[in-house]
Design an enzyme around this catalytic site. Sequence first.
Site, PDB file in Angstrom:
ATOM      1  N   LYS A   1       2.710   2.570   3.382  1.00 22.93           N
ATOM      2  CA  LYS A   1       1.627   3.385   2.836  1.00 22.93           C
ATOM      3  C   LYS A   1       0.369   3.294   3.689  1.00 22.93           C
ATOM      4  O   LYS A   1      -0.376   4.265   3.810  1.00 22.93           O
ATOM      5  CB  LYS A   1       1.332   2.969   1.401  1.00 22.93           C
ATOM      6  CG  LYS A   1       2.406   3.396   0.404  1.00 22.93           C
ATOM      7  CD  LYS A   1       2.008   3.062  -1.018  1.00 22.93           C
ATOM      8  CE  LYS A   1       3.077   3.552  -1.992  1.00 22.93           C
ATOM      9  NZ  LYS A   1       2.714   3.241  -3.399  1.00 22.93           N
ATOM     10  N   ARG A   2       0.127   2.128   4.264  1.00 22.70           N
ATOM     11  CA  ARG A   2      -1.094   2.000   5.063  1.00 22.70           C
ATOM     12  C   ARG A   2      -1.027   2.804   6.364  1.00 22.70           C
ATOM     13  O   ARG A   2      -2.041   3.101   6.977  1.00 22.70           O
ATOM     14  CB  ARG A   2      -1.384   0.532   5.370  1.00 22.70           C
ATOM     15  CG  ARG A   2      -0.384  -0.138   6.290  1.00 22.70           C
ATOM     16  CD  ARG A   2      -0.657  -1.638   6.415  1.00 22.70           C
ATOM     17  NE  ARG A   2       0.343  -2.307   7.207  1.00 22.70           N
ATOM     18  CZ  ARG A   2       0.288  -2.448   8.520  1.00 22.70           C
ATOM     19  NH1 ARG A   2      -0.725  -1.925   9.196  1.00 22.70           N
ATOM     20  NH2 ARG A   2       1.227  -3.091   9.181  1.00 22.70           N
TER      21      ARG A   2
END
Length: 470
Positions: free
Chosen positions: A243-244
């Site tokens: 997600k990052r």
Amino acid sequence: MIRTRFAPSPTGYLHIGGARTALFSWAFARRMGGKFVLRIEDTDRERSTQASVQAILDGMAWLGIDWDEGPVYQMDRLARYREVLDLLVASGHAYPCYASKEELEVMREAQKARGDKPRYDGRWRPEPGKTLPPPPEGVTPVIRFRTPTTGVVTFDDMIKGPITVANAELDDLVIVRGDGVPTYNFGVVVDDWDMGITHVIRGDDHVNNTPRQINILAALGAPIPVYAHVPMILGQDGERLSKRHGAVSVLQYRDEGFLPEGLLNYLARLGWSHGDDEKFSQDQFVEWFDIGHVSHAAARFDGAKLTWLNQQYLKEADNARLAELVQPFLAAQDIAPHSGPDLTALIALVKERVSTLEELADALHIYYRQALPAVEELQAKLNAAAAPAFERLLAEFESVAWEAPALNQLLKDTAQAHGLKMGQIGMPLRLVLFGTAQTPSIDQVLTLMGRAETLRRFRAAWPHALAGLA
């Protein structure tokens, strides 16, 4: 006829990796004049949700990846899996296994202690001359596939090339759980066979499953599809995409203001190329797509590159379409554009400066809601000597012809009459009217704002501006 499929598990959203797999499978079918099938692999009953199914369908529809057949749901096909299972059991290619979870755990721990690879030891596998214990009472068995113990499985991957795996490396996998629901490897085999899938294009995390699936297909006498395993997507730092890095739902990109054609174009370039072409339409992509041109190496996800590409599509997009698309973003700021300047015309002025619809809404809001400028910025852009020029502008705005050429001439004449440069008029005027010194051509913006709103804003902000000069 070429037939491909996309078969997501509805245990979460449609993420970037899944969307690219779907795109490649879809493009290959379209390029070859074949059919693209959507299958929902929902046999993980604990984690599968209808919300995830809808997110997958909505994400594909938003991207423009349409399907010819489906969606087909595996949980609707349990009777068919049982039918094929019975064939495998009757032919000796599958058998019941009564080993408990506790037994299997003890078995694995012993194997690890010996330094062996953890694998099923075949304790319930029928063999000539082998006597099996009586089935324990009250225990529902799983069904295992009787994997060949000799020979190899070889397949020619369209991306990775020839791959060979010895059957001795494979154990007897569970193909149906005790509740009668098929495991992934069995459901996939039956579905691909029944649906006539000729080419399986999927992520390379499935490479290890392929020899197992080929063995089951061979046991059924079913045709073997051609396989193509697409390398994974990594972050810019070389780590697995998370997600990052931007591995979020496709629909989150929609909600952040990306255009579907921008994201689709970017996904197409993740691990595939057509010369040096960076930007191309969906039709061009289909025309050019060749699975053999997919890179053998993992792709790197670059959020900055995606944003740049989206900006190019925004610049070219129809202004009326953008006016529709930006509405939810304006509504989130409690802005009703029908009460202000013409939205479509305003978008034509400001879209060159933004990269997403979210940024477009941010750029538009100053034309629908007045913001007073910061005193420090006013002091930097406006000095007391220029104040008379603005008093004159305020008076002239009452009667000047409200069109860009006349307004532009008024600004020039005012600057010249007071010994000022155009920047000394235009930038402070932007601050007074919009709260920022950065806007498109001031005469065009004033034309769209209209005389009444311009005068209202001028009169409301001018005392604040004068106070800042005191």
